[in-house]
Design a protein around this motif. Structure first.
Motif, PDB file in Angstrom:
ATOM      1  N   TYR A  83       0.794  -1.231   0.000  1.00  0.00           N
ATOM      2  CA  TYR A  83       0.000   0.000   0.000  1.00  0.00           C
ATOM      3  C   TYR A  83       0.825   1.279   0.000  1.00  0.00           C
ATOM      4  O   TYR A  83       0.298   2.339  -0.260  1.00  0.00           O
ATOM      5  N   ASP A  84       2.093   1.187   0.330  1.00  0.00           N
ATOM      6  CA  ASP A  84       2.942   2.381   0.336  1.00  0.00           C
ATOM      7  C   ASP A  84       4.065   2.174  -0.669  1.00  0.00           C
ATOM      8  O   ASP A  84       5.061   1.537  -0.372  1.00  0.00           O
ATOM      9  N   ARG A  85       3.883   2.698  -1.854  1.00  0.00           N
ATOM     10  CA  ARG A  85       4.868   2.496  -2.923  1.00  0.00           C
ATOM     11  C   ARG A  85       5.793   3.695  -3.083  1.00  0.00           C
ATOM     12  O   ARG A  85       6.467   3.822  -4.095  1.00  0.00           O
ATOM     13  N   SER A  86       5.829   4.560  -2.094  1.00  0.00           N
ATOM     14  CA  SER A  86       6.722   5.709  -2.179  1.00  0.00           C
ATOM     15  C   SER A  86       8.167   5.219  -2.112  1.00  0.00           C
ATOM     16  O   SER A  86       8.460   4.202  -1.483  1.00  0.00           O
ATOM     17  N   PRO A  87       9.074   5.928  -2.767  1.00  0.00           N
ATOM     18  CA  PRO A  87      10.479   5.491  -2.786  1.00  0.00           C
ATOM     19  C   PRO A  87      11.095   5.377  -1.396  1.00  0.00           C
ATOM     20  O   PRO A  87      12.025   4.605  -1.198  1.00  0.00           O
ATOM     21  N   SER A  88      10.596   6.126  -0.438  1.00  0.00           N
ATOM     22  CA  SER A  88      11.199   6.102   0.893  1.00  0.00           C
ATOM     23  C   SER A  88      10.803   4.874   1.714  1.00  0.00           C
ATOM     24  O   SER A  88      11.380   4.638   2.775  1.00  0.00           O
ATOM     25  N   THR A  89       9.862   4.064   1.245  1.00  0.00           N
ATOM     26  CA  THR A  89       9.454   2.877   2.003  1.00  0.00           C
ATOM     27  C   THR A  89      10.600   1.869   2.118  1.00  0.00           C
ATOM     28  O   THR A  89      10.770   1.237   3.149  1.00  0.00           O
ATOM     29  N   VAL A  90      11.368   1.728   1.052  1.00  0.00           N
ATOM     30  CA  VAL A  90      12.542   0.854   1.087  1.00  0.00           C
ATOM     31  C   VAL A  90      13.763   1.759   1.241  1.00  0.00           C
ATOM     32  O   VAL A  90      14.027   2.593   0.371  1.00  0.00           O
ATOM     33  N   PRO A  91      14.503   1.626   2.348  1.00  0.00           N
ATOM     34  CA  PRO A  91      15.699   2.460   2.518  1.00  0.00           C
ATOM     35  C   PRO A  91      16.639   2.314   1.315  1.00  0.00           C
ATOM     36  O   PRO A  91      16.858   1.209   0.816  1.00  0.00           O
ATOM     37  N   SER A  92      17.190   3.433   0.872  1.00  0.00           N
ATOM     38  CA  SER A  92      18.016   3.416  -0.338  1.00  0.00           C
ATOM     39  C   SER A  92      19.207   2.454  -0.259  1.00  0.00           C
ATOM     40  O   SER A  92      19.546   1.843  -1.275  1.00  0.00           O
ATOM     41  N   PRO A  93      19.855   2.261   0.900  1.00  0.00           N
ATOM     42  CA  PRO A  93      20.934   1.267   0.922  1.00  0.00           C
ATOM     43  C   PRO A  93      20.439  -0.150   0.568  1.00  0.00           C
ATOM     44  O   PRO A  93      21.163  -0.915  -0.058  1.00  0.00           O
TER      45      PRO A  93
END
Length: 172
Positions: A81-91
């Motif tokens: 439900y949350d597909r914003s790029p910040s949901t998965v930490p960039s590292p």
């Protein structure tokens, strides 16, 4: 590497990018970055990175102000439900690539078994809507959607969670 590789590593090794139980907030920040939400309360600290959520408690007496991780979870259910790029930490994205909104339990189980571990149903932590599995030689628990319509509404969301989806991986 793939998201499945990440989930398998967490389930078998109990760590995220080299940090795990006992590590302090600074070590987790070095691994996952500074973009997170800190929620203090009751002497504890919950650090939310979206996909990864970490719980800290004060260290033993004599180590004033220091905290260490006593548990963390990979909250796969948030990806649906949350597909914003910040949901998965960039590292994590850099290391493992794209994270799909679903993780089929059978794929995860097969990959864990291929590494020589067992995956057993934890009957004490299983409910009518969620199965819980324990990974051998690991502190990890895998929570799997057993019933996507636990309240009997009769109309489960066709785009929502499905039976067999991994809900979360928790290490305590």
């Amino acid at each position: 590497m793939s998201a499945l590789d990440f989930y398998v590593h967490v389930a078998v090794c109990g760590e995220v990018l080299g940090v795990g139980l006992g590590a302090g907030p600074d070590a987790w920040e070095a691994a996952l970055g500074a973009t997170c939400l800190d929620v203090p309360g009751g002497g504890l600290l919950r650090r939310d990175y979206g996909l990864v959520e970490i719980n800290f408690s004060p260290d033993r007496p004599g180590r004033q102000g220091r905290m260490s991780c006593f548990g963390f979870g990979v909250k796969i259910q948030r990806l649906l439900y949350d597909r914003s790029p910040s949901t998965v930490p960039s590292p994590l994205s850099r290391e493992y690539g794209e994270f799909a909104p679903r993780a089929p339990f059978e794929e995860l189980r097969t990959a864990i078994l291929a590494l020589g571990h067992t995956v057993e149903l934890d009957k004490h932590n299983t409910s009518s809507d969620m199965d819980c599995y324990r990974v051998s030689a690991s502190a990890a628990r895998i929570h799997v959607v057993a019933d996507p319509d636990p309240y009997g509404a009769g109309d489960p969301d066709p785009d929502g969670h499905q039976g067999g989806d991994v809900w979360s991986l928790d290490v305590w």
